[in-house]
Design an enzyme around this catalytic site. Structure first.
Site: not given
Length: 351
Positions: A254-256
């Site tokens: 995941h990222c933002e």
């Protein structure tokens, strides 16, 4: 009154005009005129009274005209267009061909305008047409079967791991990239709480954000790997192997927003893993992306984050950090692409 006067008055008409014709000639003229009237149409009867006849004869003409009009009215009545069975060859009407939407044959006459004669059948032509139709139907049936198999295989692959050996352990949802498997924040929370211990031996949550974002708040136990070099060194230099064949190694990226960086890192690991194994074998066949990223996870499960905060990538206090991290990422990516091209050239040159 004298006899001469009586004779003269007998030859006078009711209007006082003298008629030179005798009684027999007048009778013959009336009979001829009556026959003429019976042959005339109603429109001609309105102007058929000759001026040579007297007023008394006009009354007779009127009576004759009315009787002739009645006769003509009877002859001009429209035909009753009821459906009748014809003793000759059977006929078909377009409307009579349909019975609740199905095509049927009918021996009854339809409208005189739409009645269509049934054509004679040619047995040899019927056999050829039947064989041609049968071949076409068989071809369509086989094509439908092939398409159904392809769709079935595609639908099955959506729920299979990367090596196609088993069904995915985690429930997936639709996401932005169709080639990746997505899970929602609720599934990640269940994973952290141990609800999948029976299937999973170990799981990793990879936070692909930049270090200042990670330090501002991240999911408990997540690893901050934002470069492909770090990803390769951690997972592929010494691959993690499960102790049992039925136990899984799960990796969640995941990222933002899980829009670019997280999906890119997930693909990178899969490509590098493929390069080290013979298809379809993989070290890590089960990779997921957190749908919505940390932005969607944090509001719902703040208690599962440490520290309990959220630092956006474009935070005003980290502009310099953002520029530095991006430049480093571009430099590393450029070097990686260069090494990849060199390896391809060496492979093409080598015998």
């Amino acid at each position: 009154m004298s006899a001469t006067q009586l004779t003269t008055s007998a030859h006078l008409d009711e209007t006082g005009h003298l008629d030179s014709s005798g009684p027999q000639e007048i009778q013959l003229a009336l009979m001829n005129h009556h026959q003429h009237l019976t042959k005339c149409s109603p429109a001609q009867l309105l102007c058929s009274t000759p001026s040579a006849l007297d007023h008394g004869n006009r009354k007779k003409d009127a009576i004759c005209s009315s009787s002739t009009n009645k006769e003509n009215e009877n002859t001009l009545k429209p035909r009753n267009l009821k459906f009748q069975k014809r003793s000759g060859g059977p006929y078909m009407s377009p409307l009579s061909l349909l019975n609740k939407g199905n095509l049927v044959e009918s021996e009854y006459l339809g409208s005189p305008i739409t009645a269509i004669p049934k054509l004679d059948k040619n047995p040899e032509l019927e056999e050829d047409q039947a064989e041609e139709i049968s071949d076409e139907l068989t071809e369509f049936f086989l094509e439908d079967q092939e398409e159904a198999k392809v769709l079935e295989e595609d639908s099955k692959q959506e729920y299979l791991t990367g090596d196609f050996s088993q069904v995915c352990a985690l429930p997936t949802v639709s996401g932005r990239h169709q080639d990746l498997k997505y899970i929602n924040p609720e599934t990640v929370a269940a994973l952290l709480s141990g609800k999948f211990q029976g299937l999973i031996e170990k799981f990793y949550i990879i936070d692909c954000r930049y270090p200042y974002e990670y330090l501002g708040g991240h999911i408990q136990g997540a690893l901050n790997l934002y470069s492909q070099e770090e990803l390769y060194n951690f997972f592929l230099k010494t691959p993690v192997v499960p102790l049992g064949t039925q136990r899984r190694i799960i990796i969640v990226f995941h990222c933002e927003f899980s829009s670019e960086r997280g999906p890119r890192m997930c693909r990178c690991l899969r490509e590098q893993d493929r390069a080290l194994n013979q298809y379809p074998a993989l070290y890590y066949p089960e990779l997921y992306v957190l749908n919505g990223g940390y932005r969607d996870f944090f509001p719902e499960y703040t208690e599962l984050c440490e520290p309990q905060g959220y630092c956006p990538m474009r935070h005003q206090d980290h502009t310099a950090d953002l520029l530095r991290c991006r430049s480093q990422s571009k430099a590393v990516e450029g070097e990686r692409q260069l090494q990849k091209q060199i390896a391809l050239l060496v492979k093409d040159v080598s015998p």
